[in-house]
Design an enzyme around this catalytic site. Structure first.
Site, PDB file in Angstrom:
ATOM      1  N   HIS A  29       0.835  -1.198   0.000  1.00  0.00           N
ATOM      2  CA  HIS A  29       0.000   0.000   0.000  1.00  0.00           C
ATOM      3  C   HIS A  29       0.864   1.239   0.000  1.00  0.00           C
ATOM      4  O   HIS A  29       1.940   1.233   0.600  1.00  0.00           O
ATOM      5  CB  HIS A  29      -0.935   0.013   1.224  1.00  0.00           C
ATOM      6  CG  HIS A  29      -2.101   0.907   1.030  1.00  0.00           C
ATOM      7  ND1 HIS A  29      -2.050   2.262   1.287  1.00  0.00           N
ATOM      8  CD2 HIS A  29      -3.348   0.660   0.563  1.00  0.00           C
ATOM      9  CE1 HIS A  29      -3.223   2.793   1.000  1.00  0.00           C
ATOM     10  NE2 HIS A  29      -4.030   1.849   0.546  1.00  0.00           N
ATOM     11  N   ASP A  86      -8.066  -5.133  -0.841  1.00  0.00           N
ATOM     12  CA  ASP A  86      -8.542  -5.958  -1.955  1.00  0.00           C
ATOM     13  C   ASP A  86      -8.310  -7.450  -1.735  1.00  0.00           C
ATOM     14  O   ASP A  86      -8.954  -8.272  -2.386  1.00  0.00           O
ATOM     15  CB  ASP A  86      -7.852  -5.528  -3.258  1.00  0.00           C
ATOM     16  CG  ASP A  86      -8.351  -4.172  -3.719  1.00  0.00           C
ATOM     17  OD1 ASP A  86      -9.568  -3.975  -3.709  1.00  0.00           O
ATOM     18  OD2 ASP A  86      -7.522  -3.313  -4.066  1.00  0.00           O
TER      19      ASP A  86
END
Ligand code: CMC
Length: 373
Positions: free
Chosen positions: A259, A310
């Site tokens: 991320h 996700d």
């Protein structure tokens, strides 16, 4: 001028909607911790909160739920276009963009950049995305579309229109929490795209159209579909380690990991891991969860990367019977709440967003006539 590749760590403007603390792994919508919202609230409450800044009262929530439910039905021309695109085998993300553009064409107030008109357009978008996707899917399968129920909540409405029967409470709750968790995430790529478009004083539909396009890429929302393809290719938990090690040896990325902002665990991933486990246990098939946890362990050992939102979204959506090519559009069903909140915020205090480029091309040089080249 300072240059930051990919605008990493650049603060592009103020926002009162969402705060991400990447070091501590915390996420807040309007000051409320995402863990409290996931446990206590509903998607409709969160949409209201994102748009208006405060949680709704009981009567405001009841009125808002009814308003969303009343707006779920698609205008006839939009429904026909969805049918046509399903017949053409259009993939769902471009289909959603076409449908969004058509919602703009159908809205006589689309170009009014006034708060009332934009709020109404936002209601249309949030209410109708599930109807668009479910209708597309039913047509694609050669089934009759299911009419939107006049009083269901968003999670129930979406799953009912998709499957033809209402979900049980665990499935409903799983989707409701997923929708809460995905609803906003500060200046992520698709939201920033929406704000850039909105900052030109283009209307809310145009901003959302661009945001859908930005979400579709595999480095952003498209990652959830790639995760499912990976879990399917791995096939069983015992193959996960060698599969992932092989991927990393080839310097490939493991989708659903890493991320830009979080340096500790994304709080959404922890909540989703738990839901994926519960769904698997309840359905007596922990197969997907087992593969996923093995992938997680291997990626951690090899790269010390955390799963992002996700990763566990994929086995959850799969277990809810959502087809893989609807995973990213389902992300949009939720994130459209955040996108529209950011468009409203941008227009309330607008300034054109126009950064500079760091020019690295040739120095000024004389023009060479065509005859001399
Ligand atoms: N698999 C393997 N290595 C990775 C991964 C990954 N998923 N993510 C980052 N890295 C490595 C990368 O190779 C690099 O290593 P090195 O310094 O040795 O070259 C280092 O970590 C930093 O990567 P980066 O690309 O500079 O980081 P970024 O902040 O630009 O990218 C990211 C963030 C999300 C695009 C990236 O982590 C990634 O590609 N992840 C996989 C796609 C994905 O899951 N996307 C969903 C993003 S979060 C939710 C959403 O937006 O939908």
């Amino acid at each position: 001028m300072a240059v930051s590749a990919g605008l990493a760590d650049v603060v592009a403007g103020p926002t009162a909607i969402c705060d991400v603390n990447g070091q501590l792994g915390q996420l807040f919508y309007r000051g409320y911790d995402i863990r409290d919202l996931a446990r206590e609230s509903s998607f409709e409450e969160v949409v209201w909160l994102l748009w208006r800044g405060e949680l709704p009262s009981a009567s405001e929530l009841a009125t808002f739920r009814a308003e969303l439910a009343a707006q779920r039905r698609l205008p006839d021309q939009v429904a026909l276009m969805v049918d046509r695109l399903a017949a053409m085998n259009a993939t769902p993300m471009p289909m959603l963009r076409v449908a969004t553009t058509l919602l703009q064409v159908e809205d006589p107030n689309a170009d009014k950049v006034a708060e009332g008109a934009e709020r109404q357009a936002s209601v249309h978008l949030v209410a109708r995305f599930p109807t668009i996707l479910a209708r597309y899917q039913r047509r694609h399968q050669g089934l009759e579309p299911v009419e939107p129920s006049p009083n269901a909540d968003q999670a129930t409405a979406y799953l009912t229109m998709l499957h033809g029967t209402p979900p049980d409470e665990l499935d409903r709750q799983a989707l409701d929490i997923l929708l809460i968790l995905l609803a906003d995430h500060e200046f992520n790529a698709s939201t920033f795209t929406a704000r850039v478009i909105a900052a030109t004083l283009a209307n809310v539909y145009s901003a959302i159209d661009g945001a859908i396009a930005a979400l579709s890429g595999p480095l952003h929302g498209g990652a959830n579909e790639q995760v499912m393809h990976m879990l399917e290719q791995i096939g069983s938990a015992s193959h996960a380690r060698s599969y992932v090690e092989n991927l990393l040896a080839q310097k490939k990325r493991v989708m659903g990991f890493g991320h830009r902002v979080y340096r500790s665990e994304d709080p959404r991933a922890g909540i989703l891991r738990q839901i994926a486990r519960e769904l698997g246990e309840r359905k007596q098939d922990t197969h997907w969860f087992d593969i996923a946890t093995q992938v997680e362990e291997t990626v951690w050992n090899a790269k010390h990367l955390y799963p992002n939102v996700d990763f566990y979204s994929a086995p959850i959506m799969h277990q809810l019977g959502i087809p893989t090519d609807l995973f990213t559009p389902t992300f949009a069903v939720s994130r459209v709440a955040g996108w529209t909140a950011h468009v409203l915020e941008q227009h309330a205090n607008n300034r054109l967003i126009r950064p500079r480029g760091d020019y690295i091309g040739p120095a000024p040089r004389p023009y060479v006539p065509l005859s001399a080249r």
